[in-house]
Design a protein around this motif. Structure first.
Motif, short mmCIF file in Angstrom:
data_model
loop_
_atom_site.label_atom_id
_atom_site.label_comp_id
_atom_site.label_asym_id
_atom_site.label_seq_id
_atom_site.Cartn_x
_atom_site.Cartn_y
_atom_site.Cartn_z
N LEU A 132 0.70 -1.35 0.12
CA LEU A 132 -0.11 0.13 -0.15
C LEU A 132 0.95 1.37 -0.06
N LEU A 133 1.58 1.54 1.10
CA LEU A 133 2.49 2.63 1.18
C LEU A 133 3.26 2.64 2.28
N ASP A 134 4.34 3.38 2.52
CA ASP A 134 5.43 3.69 3.41
C ASP A 134 5.59 4.95 3.79
N GLU A 135 6.02 5.24 5.14
CA GLU A 135 6.47 6.52 5.70
C GLU A 135 7.74 6.43 6.40
N LYS A 161 11.07 -10.92 -10.11
CA LYS A 161 11.57 -10.57 -9.00
C LYS A 161 10.57 -10.91 -7.77
N GLU A 162 9.38 -11.11 -8.09
CA GLU A 162 8.24 -11.63 -7.12
C GLU A 162 8.95 -12.59 -6.16
N THR A 212 6.57 -8.19 -4.26
CA THR A 212 5.20 -8.54 -4.79
C THR A 212 4.72 -7.78 -6.13
N PRO A 213 3.88 -8.43 -7.01
CA PRO A 213 3.59 -7.93 -8.27
C PRO A 213 3.33 -6.33 -8.18
N GLY A 214 3.82 -5.67 -9.06
CA GLY A 214 3.52 -4.34 -9.18
C GLY A 214 4.49 -3.42 -8.35
N ARG A 255 -0.70 1.99 -5.29
CA ARG A 255 -0.33 0.74 -5.60
C ARG A 255 -1.51 -0.17 -5.68
N ALA A 256 -2.32 -0.33 -4.75
CA ALA A 256 -3.68 -1.05 -4.52
C ALA A 256 -4.67 -0.45 -3.75
N THR A 257 -5.89 -0.80 -3.75
CA THR A 257 -7.02 -0.06 -3.20
C THR A 257 -7.17 -0.78 -1.83
#
Length: 656
Positions: free
Chosen positions: A105-108, A230-231, A222-224, A142-144
């Motif tokens: 999803l995301l990172d900080e 490289k998955e 992961t894909p994407g 990247r994803a919902t």
């Protein structure tokens, strides 16, 4: 170690200077975030994370966690962390037949020294921390984000020192939870336990990613998020296995059996509740990562499959598991059928005569004549001086002699110079360079390769499969003398089998192959002990191939090979003990093409760069990359062990 009291004051002041504030707790009451957790850690070798509360409110993730060191003391003042938010699609959610899949999803990143921290980070100064993301998971590109899915929160702590300079290790920690409730995740994707990786690689720590947790690897590759191939379920197979085009079978990578079968990694463990996914959920992606000759979409090498919806119709779990374990089981059954029992005798003319019996499963000799047509190869390698072989892989600089190699049988035919006497194969070597001391002993390493079809031995022919059998090792003294043996109390051979399996065939292809087993064992203090002493027949002090350019002497070779594959983590992975007295029987080892180094220094520099050792080596009697004669004459003049007393537990021990 620093003064812990002063450290705590320094950290409090540093945290205050950064404008961070604890959330209450000024009265120090139990359970309050401000409650001091005792004196903070003064030295930190390990970081241990525990998660106190992880939750997602309206798409915003918040986490509370505690950090201690290896002594369970609170760690205060961590300076840089990255927080990752991921979610897990259940199997079938992305399409019929598809496996579960992590979505990034995301990172900080919260970098206190750089005064950059997008979210709200609080160091409660008692080993407890909290972080609240700035970004809403709904903002992920990247994803919902789906609140009803299992979520993963990963913390990656960088090895940024504490404000007072205390070093901290980089590491990762993670927790899986349900996004809509914060409860423990009720489904997972934990297929391989880190423990399984560590069985071969020691305490795995990927320096670039600062992780020792295979689950972190799996949820980021992961894909994407990574490029095709490289998955995690693709590249992890790719680096451990490859397809043998000759017989269309999966073979381990790196030239030796790095892994014997799927169950080497996919082991039922509490830390891997989804360990059986490899056989339970077949997909083109996972299967194709080993079976690289198949194009499922194009229908090449397999019936056309545009998706994974129909895979399990043919590839049910039991059948898949049986098929992928059958190759290893068949090999074990074949290897158990035959053995060898050799004898070597030194002759008055300085030759040695080898007599080799082929034995059945019960150890009873059988007439070799009845088996010759089914033997692909019996290969023998003879050298002199088991503790310090004097015949080179190529002609040795010392005496210009090369190890003696002789095939007794090849492609089902008895070779010239070999006879069958009383059902045994007999061969007499050329004159050997017998000498005094250790050089009064010749030894022969023997490999046996049989032609096979299924579970039976068959006549050899073009295209027939072959199976390497258990190797044999025999010794003979110069006529009238007592044989010497190389020490085998240093390497724990069980650790070799622990990674490579019981039937790993070393060097099959170029050689007949050698399966190391109890057939090579000998009595050591009343216990049958298997060693790797046979390997020095080829891996001589002069090295292999281009002299010592690849550090081919056995004392160095294994360190170099395992080091390149990032396997070595500590000495105890492979060693029972260090037989330091063995150096008394050794001379110079080839360390670069045409250059030689005294033996203790050569062995140490197979892991350590000479400049990293910290003092002048030549001052300690060493010759580094010098002339053969000079280095050999100086072999027993090294004073390294006057101060250094390495042990398996700590090879850096110095006697003061």
């Amino acid at each position: 170690m620093m003064n812990a009291h002063k450290t705590k004051i320094a950290l409090l002041l540093a945290a205050g200077a950064l404008g961070l504030s604890a959330c209450g707790g000024s009265d120090g009451s139990d359970g309050n975030p401000g409650n001091p957790g005792g004196e903070p850690a003064g030295a930190i070798k390990e970081l241990h994370f525990s998660f106190d509360n992880t939750r997602i409110n309206d798409g915003v993730t918040a986490v509370e966690f505690s950090v201690t060191n290896e002594e369970d003391k609170p760690v205060v003042g961590l300076q840089k962390m990255r927080f990752y938010a991921e979610q897990l699609l259940p199997e079938g959610a992305s399409g019929a037949g598809n496996s579960s899949q992590w979505e990034y999803l995301l990172d900080e990143t919260c970098d206190l020294p750089a005064q950059k921290c997008p979210g709200t980070f609080v160091d409660h100064k008692n080993g407890r921390y909290s972080y609240t993301f700035k970004a809403n998971l709904a903002e992920s590109t990247r994803a919902t984000y789906k609140a009803e899915l299992a979520q993963r929160l990963v913390i990656r702590n960088y090895n940024t020192p504490l404000p007072d300079g205390t070093a901290v290790p980089g590491t990762t920690a993670l927790i899986d939870f349900m996004g809509d409730s914060g409860a423990d995740a009720y489904y997972t994707r934990k297929i391989v336990a880190t423990e399984s990786c560590n069985a071969c690689h020691g305490d795995v720590q990927e320096a670039g990613h600062m992780t020792g947790d295979v689950n972190f690897c799996a949820s980021c590759h992961t894909p994407g998020r990574v490029s095709d191939g490289k998955e995690f379920n693709v590249f992890i197979h790719d680096i451990h296995f490859e397809l043998d085009a000759a017989d269309n079978k999966i073979k381990p990578a790196f030239g030796v059996a790095a892994l014997e079968n799927c169950q080497s990694c996919h082991v039922e463990k509490e830390a891997a509740p989804d360990w059986a996914n490899w056989s339970r959920i077949p997909t083109a992606q996972s299967c194709g990562s080993c079976h690289t000759n198949i194009d499922f979409a194009a229908g090449k090498g397999h019936s056309q499959q545009v998706d994974n919806s129909n895979c399990v119709a043919c590839h049910n779990s039991d059948w898949t598991a049986e098929l992928h374990s059958a190759q290893g089981m068949a090999a074990k059954a074949l290897v158990a059928k035959l053995g060898m029992n050799g004898a070597l005798k030194g002759n008055d003319d300085n030759t040695a005569t080898l007599s080799l019996a082929i034995t059945d499963a019960a150890g009873t000799a059988v007439d070799a004549t009845s088996l010759i047509s089914k033997i692909q190869r019996i290969e023998t390698i003879t050298n002199v001086g088991p503790n310090f072989p004097i015949m080179g892989y190529n002609p040795s600089p010392g005496n210009g002699q090369k190890k003696v190699t002789k095939d007794l049988v090849k492609a089902g035919a008895l070779q010239s110079g070999v006879t069958v006497v009383d059902g045994k194969l007999v061969f007499t070597t050329p004159v050997l360079p017998f000498g005094s001391g250790d050089a009064n002993t010749a030894f022969t390493f023997i490999g046996l390769e049989m032609c096979v079809s299924g579970s039976e031995f068959v006549d050899c022919a073009t295209g027939v499969a072959t199976q390497t059998m258990k190797a044999e090792l025999v010794h003979a003294a110069k006529a009238g003398e007592t044989a010497n043996f190389r020490h085998i109390d240093s390497v724990n051979f069980a650790s070799c089998q622990g990674c490579h399996g019981e039937t790993f065939d070393i060097h099959k292809g170029y050689h007949a192959g050698f399966i190391m087993s109890d057939q090579l064992g000998r009595d050591v203090n009343g216990k049958l002990t298997v060693g790797v002493d046979a390997c020095v027949a080829c891996h001589t002090p002069d090295g292999t191939y281009a002299g010592g350019a690849n550090k081919g002497a056995f004392e160095m070779k294994l360190h170099v090979v395992h080091g390149k594959e990032a396997v070595i983590n500590n000495c105890s992975q492979c060693h029972n003990d260090f037989n330091l007295d063995a150096f008394k029987a050794k001379g110079a080892l080839a360390t670069s093409a045409g250059k030689y180094t005294t033996p203790i220094t050569a062995t140490c520099t197979s892991c350590h760069a000479p400049e990293s050792i910290g003092h002048g080596l030549t001052n300690m009697g060493a010759i580094v990359d010098g002339d053969y004669v000079e280095a050999n004459q100086a072999a027993q003049q090294e004073t390294c062990l006057f101060c250094h007393k390495p042990t398996v537990a700590d090879h850096k021990v110095v006697k003061m």
